[in-house]
Design an enzyme around this catalytic site. Structure first.
Site, PDB file in Angstrom:
ATOM      1  N   HIS A  20     134.902 -46.338  43.039  1.00  0.00           N
ATOM      2  CA  HIS A  20     133.932 -45.238  43.161  1.00  0.00           C
ATOM      3  C   HIS A  20     134.148 -44.462  44.463  1.00  0.00           C
ATOM      4  CE1 HIS A  20     131.513 -48.247  40.678  1.00  0.00           C
ATOM      5  NE2 HIS A  20     131.499 -47.186  39.900  1.00  0.00           N
ATOM      6  N   LEU A  26     128.556 -49.864  43.555  1.00  0.00           N
ATOM      7  CA  LEU A  26     129.721 -49.090  43.976  1.00  0.00           C
ATOM      8  C   LEU A  26     130.778 -49.958  44.657  1.00  0.00           C
ATOM      9  CD1 LEU A  26     127.848 -45.959  45.408  1.00  0.00           C
ATOM     10  CD2 LEU A  26     128.700 -46.340  43.078  1.00  0.00           C
TER      11      LEU A  26
END
Ligand code: AMP
Length: 293
Positions: free
Chosen positions: A46, A42
């Site tokens: 994200h 991530l």
């Protein structure tokens, strides 16, 4: 934050969350369940989806699953980064309520035989260079939607075609979920954030900035009155050839934002999309240019 590894755990947590949300009975969206499907590793892209979900929903679910069926045989499934502990800490700090981290066996048990295939909008651009990719994406996203049962799902404009394909699938299958597309988050120099950027060596990384530069050039040309898509494509290709010689261009396309069909003469709203294959990573990016705005 709940961490679920099985479908049963997700369903249990969701039904409890629904019950709680029902009791509060808010009208401002805080009774909604929001969902952000990811493959992990991530980054700020994200987290921007997660933060939007957090603002708009009462319960936020993130899935982390490197989906084998959306990778081609010579792609990076095996080496795709999987920094799970770091991802979980990131989710926790962004206020995620439930993280679903299934195993491949949970998602694709023995005997699994179903494919969700969207035609039309899957055929050009990524579909042309990654055969089967969208079948894998649609199948896993349909499964995740069915498992989580969220009200709203958040996708990034970075993967523009993917968002169009998912919207098509949701409409065609009457899935009871709303799709929200969030803007592309970029590094300071303009490179679209991607889990795959970590593959780039320093020479490739330096050249990778020219993807966004070439898209900005396209936007400038359109805003200055160029309406011929072929000229735009030629200019983008020339910029890339000059500034990203380590990259091989898969495609540069000027397309209708909804149908994704190539546009010859630009009227108002178009998407300019491209994919460049560096030795260490294949990168995609796009820009939407609406001459009316
Ligand atoms: P991935 O983990 O690459 O499958 O991406 C999960 C979701 O994050 C997808 O909806 C992507 O479009 C979105 N996403 C990835 N990179 C970015 C970015 N730089 N900006 C905004 N959204 C992104």
């Amino acid at each position: 934050m709940i961490k679920a590894t099985t479908i049963e755990q997700v369903r249990e947590a969701i039904s409890q969350a629904r019950e709680k949300l029902r009791q509060t009975n808010q009208q401002d969206g805080s009774n909604l369940i929001g969902f952000v499907p990811t493959m992990g590793a991530l980054h700020a892209g994200h987290f921007s989806l997660i933060d939007t979900a957090r603002r708009e929903c009462g319960f936020v679910v993130v899935s982390i699953f490197v989906n084998p069926t959306q990778f081609g045989p010579n792609e990076d499934y095996e080496r795709y980064p999987r920094p799970l502990e770091q991802d979980l800490a990131g989710c926790e700090s962004h206020g995620v309520d439930l993280v679903f981290v299934p195993t491949v066996e949970q998602m694709y048990p023995a005997g699994f035989s179903t494919t969700v295939r969207v035609s039309g909008v899957t055929e050009m651009m990524e579909g042309q260079f990654r055969p089967g990719h969208f079948d894998g994406v649609c199948t896993v996203v349909a499964k995740l939607f069915s498992i989580v049962g969220a009200d709203v799902a958040y996708f990034g404009a970075k993967d523009y075609q993917q968002a169009v394909v998912i919207k098509r699938m949701v409409a065609d299958l009457n899935l009871p979920i709303r799709i929200v597309v969030c803007p592309t988050v970029r590094e300071k120099d303009g490179l679209a954030m991607s889990s795959r950027n970590t593959y780039l060596n320093k020479h490739e990384r330096a050249q990778a900035v020219s993807l966004y530069e070439s898209l900005q050039l396209a936007e400038q040309l359109i805003r200055n009155g160029q309406r011929n898509a072929k000229e735009i494509i030629r200019a983008v290709r020339r910029h890339l050839a000059e500034h990203a010689p380590l990259g091989k261009i898969d495609y540069v396309a000027v397309v209708d934002p909804e149908s994704l069909q190539p546009v010859d003469e630009i009227k108002d709203d178009v998407v300019v999309a491209l994919a460049v294959r560096f030795p260490s990573a294949r990168l995609i990016d796009n820009i939407r240019v609406d001459v009316k705005s």
